[in-house]
Every structure is written in structure tokens, then in C-alpha cells.
Design an enzyme around this catalytic site. Structure first.
Site, PDB file in Angstrom:
ATOM      1  N   GLU A  31       0.832  -1.208   0.000  1.00 39.86           N
ATOM      2  CA  GLU A  31       0.000   0.000   0.000  1.00 39.86           C
ATOM      3  C   GLU A  31       0.867   1.259   0.000  1.00 39.86           C
ATOM      4  O   GLU A  31       2.057   1.230   0.334  1.00 39.86           O
ATOM      5  CB  GLU A  31      -0.930   0.004   1.216  1.00 39.86           C
ATOM      6  N   LYS A  64      -3.921  -1.206  14.645  1.00 40.37           N
ATOM      7  CA  LYS A  64      -3.252  -0.193  15.459  1.00 40.37           C
ATOM      8  C   LYS A  64      -3.863  -0.095  16.854  1.00 40.37           C
ATOM      9  O   LYS A  64      -5.078  -0.187  17.012  1.00 40.37           O
ATOM     10  CB  LYS A  64      -3.314   1.149  14.742  1.00 40.37           C
ATOM     11  N   ASP A  96     -17.166   5.458  13.611  1.00 37.92           N
ATOM     12  CA  ASP A  96     -15.910   5.423  12.864  1.00 37.92           C
ATOM     13  C   ASP A  96     -15.347   4.008  12.814  1.00 37.92           C
ATOM     14  O   ASP A  96     -14.720   3.530  13.751  1.00 37.92           O
ATOM     15  CB  ASP A  96     -14.890   6.394  13.475  1.00 37.92           C
ATOM     16  N   VAL A 109      -5.495   0.388   2.832  1.00 42.64           N
ATOM     17  CA  VAL A 109      -5.628  -1.068   2.727  1.00 42.64           C
ATOM     18  C   VAL A 109      -6.833  -1.432   1.862  1.00 42.64           C
ATOM     19  O   VAL A 109      -6.736  -2.288   0.975  1.00 42.64           O
ATOM     20  CB  VAL A 109      -5.744  -1.700   4.133  1.00 42.64           C
ATOM     21  N   SER A 113     -13.148   1.639   9.985  1.00 41.55           N
ATOM     22  CA  SER A 113     -12.424   1.722   8.713  1.00 41.55           C
ATOM     23  C   SER A 113     -13.101   0.893   7.628  1.00 41.55           C
ATOM     24  O   SER A 113     -13.560  -0.230   7.878  1.00 41.55           O
ATOM     25  CB  SER A 113     -10.996   1.231   8.912  1.00 41.55           C
ATOM     26  N   ALA A 114     -13.097   1.433   6.418  1.00 42.87           N
ATOM     27  CA  ALA A 114     -13.589   0.688   5.251  1.00 42.87           C
ATOM     28  C   ALA A 114     -12.674  -0.501   4.944  1.00 42.87           C
ATOM     29  O   ALA A 114     -13.029  -1.358   4.140  1.00 42.87           O
ATOM     30  CB  ALA A 114     -13.691   1.607   4.046  1.00 42.87           C
ATOM     31  N   ASP A 115     -11.506  -0.560   5.599  1.00 39.20           N
ATOM     32  CA  ASP A 115     -10.634  -1.731   5.427  1.00 39.20           C
ATOM     33  C   ASP A 115     -11.417  -3.008   5.751  1.00 39.20           C
ATOM     34  O   ASP A 115     -11.277  -4.026   5.074  1.00 39.20           O
ATOM     35  CB  ASP A 115      -9.424  -1.667   6.388  1.00 39.20           C
ATOM     36  N   LYS A 137      -5.559  10.830   0.241  1.00 40.66           N
ATOM     37  CA  LYS A 137      -5.649   9.482   0.816  1.00 40.66           C
ATOM     38  C   LYS A 137      -6.914   8.835   0.258  1.00 40.66           C
ATOM     39  O   LYS A 137      -8.011   9.336   0.479  1.00 40.66           O
ATOM     40  CB  LYS A 137      -5.715   9.594   2.344  1.00 40.66           C
TER      41      LYS A 137
HETATM   42  N1  PSU Z   1      -0.775   1.300   8.990  1.00 45.04           N
HETATM   43  C1  PSU Z   1       0.328   2.087   9.113  1.00 45.04           C
HETATM   44  N2  PSU Z   1       0.285   3.332   8.612  1.00 45.04           N
HETATM   45  C2  PSU Z   1      -0.816   3.784   7.927  1.00 45.04           C
HETATM   46  C3  PSU Z   1      -1.960   2.947   7.783  1.00 45.04           C
HETATM   47  C4  PSU Z   1      -1.874   1.712   8.342  1.00 45.04           C
HETATM   48  O1  PSU Z   1       1.336   1.678   9.657  1.00 45.04           O
HETATM   49  O2  PSU Z   1      -0.778   4.910   7.447  1.00 45.04           O
HETATM   50  C5  PSU Z   1      -3.135   3.384   6.957  1.00 45.04           C
HETATM   51  C6  PSU Z   1      -3.566   2.213   6.076  1.00 45.04           C
HETATM   52  O3  PSU Z   1      -3.538   2.649   4.742  1.00 45.04           O
HETATM   53  C7  PSU Z   1      -4.972   1.909   6.504  1.00 45.04           C
HETATM   54  C8  PSU Z   1      -5.427   3.261   6.885  1.00 45.04           C
HETATM   55  O4  PSU Z   1      -5.748   1.324   5.486  1.00 45.04           O
HETATM   56  O5  PSU Z   1      -4.314   3.769   7.646  1.00 45.04           O
HETATM   57  C9  PSU Z   1      -6.708   3.233   7.678  1.00 45.04           C
HETATM   58  O6  PSU Z   1      -7.249   4.507   7.672  1.00 45.04           O
HETATM   59  P1  PSU Z   1      -8.703   4.738   8.281  1.00 45.04           P
HETATM   60  O7  PSU Z   1      -8.558   4.447   9.731  1.00 45.04           O
HETATM   61  O8  PSU Z   1      -8.990   6.189   7.983  1.00 45.04           O
HETATM   62  O9  PSU Z   1      -9.628   3.818   7.556  1.00 45.04           O
HETATM   63 MN    MN Z   2     -12.369   6.263   9.795  1.00 43.39          MN
END
Ligand code: PSU
Ligand code: MN
Length: 304
Positions: free
Chosen positions: A28, A162, A141, A109, A143-145, A89
Site C-alpha cells: 500500500e 493499530k 468510525d 488497505v 475503517s472501510a478496510d 488518501k
Molecule cells: N498502517 C500504518 N500506517 C498507515 C496505515 C496503516 O502503519 O498509514 C493506513 C492504512 O492505509 C490503513 C489506513 O488502510 O491507515 C486506515 O485509515 P482509516 O482508519 O482512515 O480507515
Molecule cells: Mn475512519
């Protein structure tokens, strides 16, 4: 033929690997543009690709550049996503919009996994997955992941989710969404900066061959409509007391400063990097490298 899809470009090495059906690992780009500070981000992106090659696979870093979805970046493209100021992003829902506008974006992701599957790439290395945020009962909130991975046949190597997230809720969602999770040489679900998030897994694997066997079984019985997650803990975790302290101050700051939406994750990662004196960057980089190596081993084992 996917290699000639309008708006989708393949690097020469990825096109050749697809044609020859040799192992490929998707990588990614959000991690590069929004997850790590400059200029270290570019060095890391280059090194991670080198690690994939050393382990016998072809790296396919994915991003949108000037309206084109790129599967595999040449050195100039890598530099663009690491250094240019206009890199957005892109989650899966943003992809077509950025492409039609001729814009540039790093892929999360969800977006990376989608484009990888489109290209026929089935192994993917990232740092940490997105998941359910703390307070999601109120903020919604998530993630769409997670929803993306519930619909894609891909194996994702990550260091868990995380620690800024609600790990328990994320694990529940992974179960609901039928996304398989195996621990790599551990039954402790990793917490990204930490080797153990405090939650236990049901399945443990010892090597890439075992993961390849799971991938094969998934396709035989067709439970490959959703992703398989390989949770690979970092070798040397961050100092726990420091971690907990920075996490608490980061969450408090995000709330006071009303950080919402896609800004939340980059904001908290950046807070970790500045507050830990580089310790979180060291861990973050170790994570990405070790996941890239394991993903390449899996891609090689799965291609046998
Ligand atoms: N893991 C990392 N650094 C990042 C991310 C994950 O070490 O920057 C990113 C990934 O691209 C993941 C995104 O898909 O954060 C998730 O963002 P959000 O919580 O807005 O869905
Ligand atoms: Mn989010």
C-alpha cells in the site's frame, strides 16, 4: 485482459510477473504518503520493495497518480507519492473519483486490496489494518478496510490493528465479516506497536507453507470470498509505558481538536512519531519490512 484496462497502468516488472505467473506482493502507499515522515518515507518504500525481491517475489506498490491507477511503481512514481504535496488518501470509495478528476492519491488497505484483486494479485503486505475506532458507538468510525476485506480474496500480512483502535470491537467485526485471522508464530493478537494487544487468537501458524495450505483450502471450499489476515507481531515492540502515555495524550488531542474522518489515523500516527522521539517510527518501519518479507514468502509458497 486486465493489463490493458483503461486508466490502469502496470509497471514493467509487474506486467512481466503477471504474464509469467510468478509471485507478486501488493504494497500500500498510504503508509508512505501519510503514515511516515519525510524523507525517511521514500527510503522505506524503496527498501520494502527490495525486501520483497530478495524473498523471491515482485513488489507491486499501488497508488493513483495523475488519474491513473498504478499497479507497481517505477522509481519516479515512488518518489512522487513519497514527496509530492498533492497526494490525497484514497479509500476504496474514493478511487474512481480521484481517477476521473485526474488527481493523485495514496491507497489505503481497502483501496490497495481492491486494485490488487482486480489485477489478480492475492498477497498483500501492510503495517496495521484499519478497524473500529474507540468511541465508535457514537462516532460510527469504522475503517472501510474491514468491509472491503470482507469482499476480497486476498491474504493480508499485518501487525494486527493499530493500538489507537478498539481492538476488541475490531476482532468481533472480523469474526462477523468472516475474515479469517491467524497468528504468525503466536496466539497473541498483536497491537501494531505492541506485540500483544491483550487479545488471544484461536489459530497459529508456524511458516509460509502452512499459510499457503490454508489459502489452497480456502479456494477449494470457496471460503475465499473474504480475506485472510496473517497477524505478524513486530520483533521488538515499543516501550509500553511510553506507548500508553502517548496514546492517551493523542486521543485527548484528537478529541479537543475535533479531528474526524480520514484525518484521524494520520493524526494519531504523527502524534506518536513526534512524541516518541522516533521510537514509533523505528517500530513502524520494522513492521512494514518484516510483513513484506513474510508476504513474499507466502506468495512464493502459494505459487508452488
Ligand atoms: N498502517 C500504518 N500506517 C498507515 C496505515 C496503516 O502503519 O498509514 C493506513 C492504512 O492505509 C490503513 C489506513 O488502510 O491507515 C486506515 O485509515 P482509516 O482508519 O482512515 O480507515
Ligand atoms: Mn475512519
Amino acid at each position: 485482459m486486465i493489463e490493458s484496462l483503461h486508466g490502469v497502468r502496470f509497471s514493467d516488472e509487474v506486467r512481466a510477473a503477471l504474464k509469467a505467473k510468478t509471485p507478486i506482493v501488493a504494497l500500500e502507499s498510504t503508509i508512505i504518503s501519510h503514515g511516515l515522515p519525510r524523507p525517511e518515507n521514500l527510503h522505506v518504500a524503496i527498501e520494502v520493495e527490495a525486501i520483497v525481491r530478495e524473498h523471491g517475489a515482485t513488489p507491486a506498490t499501488i497508488a493513483v497518480i495523475d488519474g491513473q491507477a498504478h499497479i507497481g511503481l517505477n522509481p519516479t512514481d515512488l518518489e512522487v507519492i513519497a514527496t509530492r504535496e498533492d497526494i490525497a488518501k484514497a479509500s476504496i470509495r474514493d478511487l474512481a473519483i480521484f481517477m476521473a478528476k485526474g488527481a493523485s492519491a495514496a491507497t489505503t488497505v481497502s483501496a490497495t486490496a481492491h486494485l490488487a484483486c482486480l489485477a489478480g494479485i492475492s498477497v498483500f503486505a501492510t503495517g496495521g489494518l484499519g478497524g473500529v475506532h474507540r468511541g465508535a458507538q457514537e462516532s460510527f468510525d469504522e475503517s472501510a478496510d474491514l468491509t472491503a476485506l470482507s469482499q476480497l480474496d486476498i491474504t493480508v500480512v499485518c501487525a494486527g490493528v493499530k493500538s489507537i483502535l478498539d481492538v476488541a470491537a475490531t476482532l468481533e467485526r472480523l469474526e462477523t465479516l468472516a475474515i479469517g485471522v491467524v497468528g504468525f508464530r503466536t496466539l497473541h493478537f498483536p497491537g501494531f506497536y505492541l506485540t500483544d494487544s491483550g487479545f488471544t487468537l484461536e489459530h497459529r501458524v508456524e511458516n509460509a507453507g502452512e499459510i499457503a495450505a490454508i489459502i489452497a483450502s480456502r479456494s477449494v471450499i470457496k471460503t475465499n470470498g473474504s480475506a485472510l489476515i496473517v497477524a505478524n507481531p513486530v520483533a521488538k515492540e515499543m516501550n509500553r509505558a511510553l506507548h500508553d502515555q502517548i496514546l492517551a495524550s493523542g486521543l485527548a488531542r484528537a478529541s479537543t481538536e475535533s479531528i474526524i474522518g480520514k484525518a484521524v489515523t494520520p493524526f494519531l500516527l504523527e502524534h506518536f512519531h513526534t512524541q516518541s522521539n522516533g521510537e514509533s517510527i523505528r517500530v513502524n518501519v520494522d513492521i512494514i519490512k518484516s510483513n513484506a518479507a513474510l508476504a513474499a514468502d507466502i506468495a512464493v509458497a502459494a505459487s508452488r
